[in-house]
Every structure is written in C-alpha cells, then in structure tokens.
Design an enzyme around this catalytic site. Structure first.
Site, short mmCIF file in Angstrom:
data_model
loop_
_atom_site.label_atom_id
_atom_site.label_comp_id
_atom_site.label_asym_id
_atom_site.label_seq_id
_atom_site.Cartn_x
_atom_site.Cartn_y
_atom_site.Cartn_z
N LEU A 105 -2.43 -10.07 1.48
CA LEU A 105 -2.71 -10.81 0.25
C LEU A 105 -2.06 -10.15 -0.95
O LEU A 105 -1.73 -10.78 -1.93
CB LEU A 105 -4.22 -10.87 0.01
CG LEU A 105 -5.03 -11.82 0.88
CD1 LEU A 105 -6.50 -11.66 0.57
CD2 LEU A 105 -4.59 -13.25 0.65
N GLY A 106 -1.94 -8.86 -0.88
CA GLY A 106 -1.33 -8.18 -2.01
C GLY A 106 -1.31 -6.68 -1.82
O GLY A 106 -1.92 -6.13 -0.91
N GLY A 156 -1.92 -3.42 -4.22
CA GLY A 156 -2.34 -3.01 -5.56
C GLY A 156 -2.11 -1.54 -5.74
O GLY A 156 -1.50 -0.88 -4.90
N GLY A 157 -2.61 -1.04 -6.87
CA GLY A 157 -2.56 0.38 -7.10
C GLY A 157 -3.42 1.07 -6.06
O GLY A 157 -3.42 2.27 -5.91
N PHE A 158 -4.13 0.31 -5.36
CA PHE A 158 -5.21 0.72 -4.53
C PHE A 158 -4.85 0.89 -3.07
O PHE A 158 -5.34 1.74 -2.36
CB PHE A 158 -6.21 -0.41 -4.61
CG PHE A 158 -7.58 0.04 -4.51
CD1 PHE A 158 -8.02 0.66 -3.36
CD2 PHE A 158 -8.46 -0.12 -5.57
CE1 PHE A 158 -9.31 1.09 -3.27
CE2 PHE A 158 -9.74 0.30 -5.47
CZ PHE A 158 -10.18 0.90 -4.31
N VAL A 208 -4.07 -5.18 0.72
CA VAL A 208 -5.21 -6.07 0.92
C VAL A 208 -4.80 -7.16 1.90
O VAL A 208 -3.79 -7.82 1.71
CB VAL A 208 -5.65 -6.71 -0.40
CG1 VAL A 208 -6.92 -7.51 -0.19
CG2 VAL A 208 -5.87 -5.67 -1.47
N LYS A 246 -9.45 -4.26 2.36
CA LYS A 246 -8.64 -3.36 1.58
C LYS A 246 -8.48 -2.08 2.36
O LYS A 246 -9.47 -1.50 2.80
CB LYS A 246 -9.41 -3.05 0.29
CG LYS A 246 -8.57 -3.19 -0.91
CD LYS A 246 -9.39 -3.20 -2.14
CE LYS A 246 -9.09 -4.46 -2.89
NZ LYS A 246 -9.80 -4.62 -4.10
N ASP A 256 -10.79 -1.72 -15.15
CA ASP A 256 -9.51 -2.41 -14.97
C ASP A 256 -9.71 -3.93 -14.99
O ASP A 256 -9.39 -4.63 -14.03
CB ASP A 256 -8.85 -1.96 -13.66
CG ASP A 256 -7.34 -2.24 -13.67
OD1 ASP A 256 -6.82 -2.65 -14.72
OD2 ASP A 256 -6.69 -2.06 -12.62
#
Ligand SMILES: *[C@@H]1O[C@H](CO)[C@@H](O)[C@H](O)[C@H]1NC(C)=O
Ligand SMILES: *[C@@H]1O[C@H](CO)[C@@H](O)[C@H](O)[C@H]1NC(C)=O
Length: 664
Positions: free
Chosen positions: A357-358, A360-362, A365, A380, A476
């Site tokens: 899905l994406g 991120g900075g994380f 996902v 995630k 955020d």
C-alpha cells in the site's frame, strides 16, 4: 545483565488481542442501577495513581515506590432517587488477588466515596484511603487490611474491616469465613490466591454484612461481619462513587481486582467465573518466578568448572535468558502475539509487492485478507533500530492497542518475526485523504464530505489529547495520515508512533518527526512535540482540505516556495478569505468555509499559546461555541508583541471563550 530491569514494565497494559471474546464479558446494564464486570475489558472507570487496566484485569498497584491507586466507576450512583425519599440498599461482590511477590503492600478496599478524585492522597499506609475526614470528603469502605507494620504490632495484619469516614474501623475481624458447620476458617489475604468478598447493606434494618470466601466457593451462609450501621446520611448524598482503592509500600506489591458486580436494591449478580482474567494473573505470577530462577541458574553454577568454560556458559545462558526475557517482556506488555507470521504471510500472499500500500518513514505497509475470517487488514512491517527504541516502542504499542475511537484507525494486534515487528490494523478500503485532495484518479470530495472529515479528525485528535487516560501527541498530522473508511469518514492513523520513524527513509520526514509544512515554528526550534504543535498541524490540515492544495508548494523558477497558510491569509487581507477555497468545489457553504479557514489560521498561529485546544476547536466546528471575530493582522504578530492580545482561554470547561482583541 540486569535481571529485574523489566520489572517496572510488567504492569504495562496488554494488548487486546481477542477483542470479540471479551466483548460480552463486561457490561453496564443501562437504566438499572447495576453494573457487572466479569473482567474489566472496556470498563467505564476513572483510574488514578498507579491504577491501570492490564487487558481485562484491574491492577490497582504493582509498581514499586509506595504508590497507591484508585479505580472508581466514572459516573455517580444515586441511592436516593427523590430528595427526602427512601434510601436504597445495596449489594456488591468482587474477586481480588493480593500479593504473591515479596509483598509489602497495605491492602485493598472497596469504597463508596463522595468524590472519585482522591488522587492527591499519598497516605500509602492507609490503603490509599483519605487520611482524615476533615475536608468535605466522606466515604464508606470495606478494607482488606494486610499492613505489616512493626509500629502496629497489636493490629491483626490480615483482617477485614468496616470504615466510615475514618481509618479506624467500626468493626473488624480476622479474614476468613464460617463453613457450613459454623467453624471459622481463616484465609490469608496476601497469598496471591483469589478471594471473593460480598458486601450487603440493608437500608431498612440498617445492617451491613461482609462475607469472604476463597475463589469459586459458594457464598458462606454466615457473614464474617454483620454489624448494625446507619449509612443514611452518606447514602443520601446526591452523588456517590463506587470503586476500589489500594496502596503499597516501597516494594512492588500486587493488588488486582478480577471482577465486580454491584446492584442497588437487590442482590448483586453473581460473577461469571469463566470470564474472569485468572489466566492473566497466573501469567504475571509465573513471570516473576521465571526471573528468580534465571538469576539462580547463573549464581549457582559450580566453581569447579574451569573459568573459561564457565564464562562461555554464562554468556550463552545470559543470551538465552535475555532473548527469552525479551520475548516474555514483550508478551507481558502487549499480550501474546495476536497473529502468527504464517497467518500474515498468507494474508499478503507472501508480502507480495502488488499488495504494497505504501512505504512510509515507518516501513512498508501491505494490504491483506485474513484467510480464516476474510477480514481486510493493513500490515505495517517495522524494525525499530536501537534497543532503547525497541523498549519504548513496545510500551507504546501496548498502550496504543487499547485506544479506541471511531475516528482513529484501530490497531488490531501484532506479530514478531526475527528483528521485525508487524503491526496489524483495520484496513481502510478507501485509502488516504491526500489521494482524493490531489485527485490521483479519485473523485473530488464534495463540501459535506470534507467538513465531515475535518470534524472527524478533530474529534479523534481531541480524544487523544483530552479524553484518553493519558495524553497522546500524534506528532504527524497530515492528509496522508488520514484514512477514509467505508462511509468516507476520516480516521487518523499512526498516532503516537511518529517519533519512532526511521528518519532516513522518507525525505519529507524531518529530524523532529513531523512533515514539512505542518511543523510549528517552536517545534522546529526546540524539537519538542506538544498538544499545541499537533493543533498547529491540524490547522494546516484544515486549510489544506478546504483549499485542496499542498501546505508547501515547490518554488517555481527559483522563487520563494508557495506557503498555503500565508496565501490564505493574504486572500483574507485582500477581502475574501473564501477566495482560497478549492476551485474544484462546485458548491460549498460560504459561512462554514470561512469558519474553517479562519480557524485553520488561528490553529496555525505562530504563538503556541494563542492556538485553541482541540476541545475548543471541536466546539467551534460543531458551532457549540462562536469563534470571535478577529482580523487577519492579529495573526501575524511578533513574539514580543503578544501583550496586545488578550488571553486565549483554554480549559476543559465547555464555556471557554476565545478573545482576540486583534489589530494594532
Ligand atoms: C446479614 O446477615 C444476617 C445473619 O446471617 C441475616 O439475617 C441478614 O439477612 C443479612 N443481611 C443482609 C443485608 O444481607
Ligand atoms: C439514621 O441516620 C439518619 C441521618 O443521620 C437519621 O435521620 C435516622 O434517624 C437514623 N436512623 C436510625 C434508625 O438511627
């Protein structure tokens, strides 16, 4: 190795993994003066001091350092329906566990109290009860007193007492029960074994009975204490709170309540033993043993083994124990993993890139579907780097797993795999808001949808800031962190986790955790996230949603970058703030749009103390309070000139007013 370092973390809340299983366990039966908690899952309680919910277990104390904890029903009970009318009888029963580690606690009490806020009371000695009734505070308590205090040698340190407005008992008896043949059997309260207590008060005959028994025993016929007592003046108070209080000494000691049932005028519903969190208490207990044995394994190693071998062995054992400890620690905090890696692997077709899905900075996902329940989830994959980071991260997740609100994306559970952590969330089928705003193949959101998303996000953020048991700073807030559910309602995601971002991955994510364009000036300067920095970001977010433009635009031909908020302000100065509204909107409410834009500007004021709190923002949005007129010039003040501006009041009260005198 520090064998006990994990200890303070032990009580930290546990993930709610098997939500559904617990859902029916606790209930407050509306319309009747009755409450039944078979386990305290989702319990409507006010907790203070060291009190917390560990999954569905109510833990009053189990932190070191002379703490006390209180848990009261969050709403008051009324024992007298009509002023001057008759007073209700009451009946209550509860199951508690006291002790089992090196116990140095003082005991636990059931209370009816004229206030549910006795948090300042530091009298650890006295079960966390108010130490005097000199103030307005009046109460009734049934204490399970276990004080081991050499100063009070003549006091039985294992007794049940009845207290009214005082720490001196009206009547007390050694803990125990009378069996069917009338013989007294004593019960050791601090044994770590669950015991059940019944308290019955008859308001007609003015009699109070207290009965005690070992867990799951039927209620003994003969009460332990049966005393004439007139509680009329206390019970005629218009509001009384029912709950529990406990206190402990310098050492960790455990006071847990497993279940509680209360009823006015009638017998309290029996507890459903199958639902009580006994297993959890056992786990907590088992865990402390595990630690002690771990320590002994190392210290007790025979000295005849050559030193080298011994050291090598010790290192191996340490490592083994540490790994196990880490796993254990994690489980204690977050509950057992709620998903297996295999389940998640299958759900995502082996973490197929097509389901990504994406990024991120994380971390990455993925979207997935659980094969057994067909539930859509988002996963995630996170790998916290440092050891410290990991610990904090775990603590955070344990807490976030319990946060529930219709405008927040629900964390469903987790799974550990090697060094990685996989967090499982509710899947939001409509994706993130930014895609809609910037029209990446998505339909244009109409005005009603935008306003409802703004209100929803405000409500979610307000919950994090003001309504949950501790303040959670989101850190955020931005359009891409707002996900849209089935009915296109906005839900805030990733709350509280932004500070664990891997700063290197996402160019837009800055060192101070946050995203350019949404970062309050004082956050950039001081690096400290606060409620006010969240409000700033929310202000920018509101403007973004109304204008359908990025907060900061790229500079064209080397010029200044476009700053959305400044542009909106200039539109306002030049006469029409609504000139900034997204041209893609065919129809919108002039007045609402003006309010949201002005409120957005006020929220993103450069002076943090002039930003309203989220509660107030919600009130303005819902038109529960009127945003006072202010002129655009008052928004661009220098920090030194803030004397010109009257105070912005912001408290929990609903009647707060914002006054900006504005102008120069
Ligand atoms: C209290 O106990 C006495 C003696 O067993 C009993 O007669 C009475 O009904 C009890 N009262 C209440 C309120 O349970
Ligand atoms: C109980 O207390 C109330 C209020 O203090 C008083 O009015 C009432 O007469 C008392 N009843 C008995 C039986 O003592």
């Amino acid at each position: 190795m520090a064998p006990f370092a994990w200890r303070p973390y032990l009580p930290i809340l546990v993930f709610l993994c098997h939500t559904a299983a617990h859902l029916h366990a606790s209930e407050v039966i509306p319309g009747t003066d009755e409450l039944v908690y078979n386990g305290f899952f989702k319990a409507d309680l006010n907790l203070d001091g060291s009190a917390l919910l560990i999954n569905d277990l109510l833990s009053l104390t189990n932190m070191p350092d002379g703490t006390n904890g209180h848990a009261f029903c969050s709403y008051p009970l009324s024992f007298q329906r009509i002023p001057g009318g008759s007073i209700s009888s009451f009946s209550t029963t509860f199951v508690v566990t006291i002790g089992f580690r090196r116990y140095k606690g003082h005991g636990l009490a059931f209370m009816l109290s004229s206030t549910n806020d006795i948090s300042d009371n530091s009298a650890g000695q006295f079960l966390g009860l108010p130490s005097s009734s000199s103030d307005d505070h009046v109460f009734f308590a049934v204490e399970l007193d276990t004080v081991l205090n050499p100063e009070f040698k003549d006091i039985d340190n294992n007794h049940v007492g009845i207290n009214v407005d005082s720490l001196l008992s009206v009547e007390s008896h050694t803990a125990g029960f009378y069996d069917s043949s009338g013989d007294f059997k004593s019960v050791e309260l601090r044994s770590g074994k669950p015991v059940q207590v019944w308290v019955d008060y008859d308001s007609k005959s003015y009699r109070l009975n207290v009965t005690l028994a070992l867990y799951s025993m039927p209620k003994p016929e003969l009460p332990l204490l049966s005393t004439p007592l007139n509680l009329s003046s206390l019970l005629s108070l218009s509001s009384l709170y029912a709950g529990f209080s406990a206190a402990s000494d310098k050492f960790t000691s455990d006071h847990y309540v497993l279940g509680w049932s209360f009823k006015l005028d009638g017998e309290a519903q029996p507890l459903d033993y199958s639902q009580l969190p006994l297993g959890l208490v056992k786990d907590l207990k088992h865990h402390s043993r595990f630690q002690y044995s771990g320590e002994m394994t190392i210290l007790g190693a025979p000295t005849i083994i050559p030193a080298v071998v011994l050291i090598a062995l010790a290192v191996l054992i340490c490592r083994y124990l540490r790994n196990r400890k880490e796993d254990k620690e994690f489980e204690i905090m977050c509950g057992p993993p709620s998903f297996t890696y295999k389940e998640l692997f299958t759900a995502t077709d082996g973490f197929n890139d097509k389901l990504l899905l994406g990024k991120g900075g994380f971390g990455r996902v993925y979207e997935g579907v659980l094969s057994n329940s067909a539930q859509s989830i988002a996963i995630k994959r996170v790998s916290p780097e440092s050891k410290q980071g990991k610990r904090e991260f775990m603590a955070e997740i344990a807490i976030l797993g319990r946060v529930r609100h219709r405008n927040l994306v629900q964390l469903l559970g987790y799974c550990r795999y090697k060094k990685e952590l996989l967090l499982v969330y509710d899947c939001m089928p409509n994706g993130s808001l930014d895609k809609y705003l910037y029209n990446k193949g998505k339909p244009v959101l109409d005005w009603a949808q935008r306003l409802s998303i703004i209100k929803g996000v405000a409500s979610g953020l307000c919950y994090l800031h003001e309504d949950w048991e501790r303040v959670i700073i989101h850190r955020d807030i931005k359009a891409s962190n707002v996900l849209l559910d089935n009915s296109m309602k906005g839900r805030l995601s990733d709350f509280g986790l932004a500070r664990f971002h891997d700063h290197g991955v996402d160019a837009h994510t800055t060192r101070v955790a946050g995203t350019w364009g949404y970062i309050a000036p004082e956050l950039a300067r001081l690096g400290k996230a606060t409620k006010a920095t969240d409000v700033f970001a929310f202000g920018i977010f509101m403007i973004e949603v109304v204008c359908g433009r990025q907060p900061i635009g790229m500079a064209v031909d080397g010029g200044e970058p476009f700053v959305l908020a400044d542009w909106v302000l200039s539109m306002w100065k030049s006469g029409s703030v609504t000139g900034a509204v997204d041209p893609k909107l065919e129809d919108y409410d002039q007045e609402d749009a003006e309010l949201v834009l002005k409120l957005g500007l006020l929220c993103s004021h450069s002076l943090p103390k002039l930003r309203p709190c989220m509660r107030l923002v919600m009130l303005y949005l819902e038109r529960g309070a009127r945003l006072n007129e202010f002129c655009p010039a008052s928004l661009s003040v220098d920090p030194d000139e803030d004397k010109e501006i009257d105070h912005v009041l912001c408290s929990s009260g609903a009647s707060t007013i914002t006054v900006l005198s504005g102008g120069r």
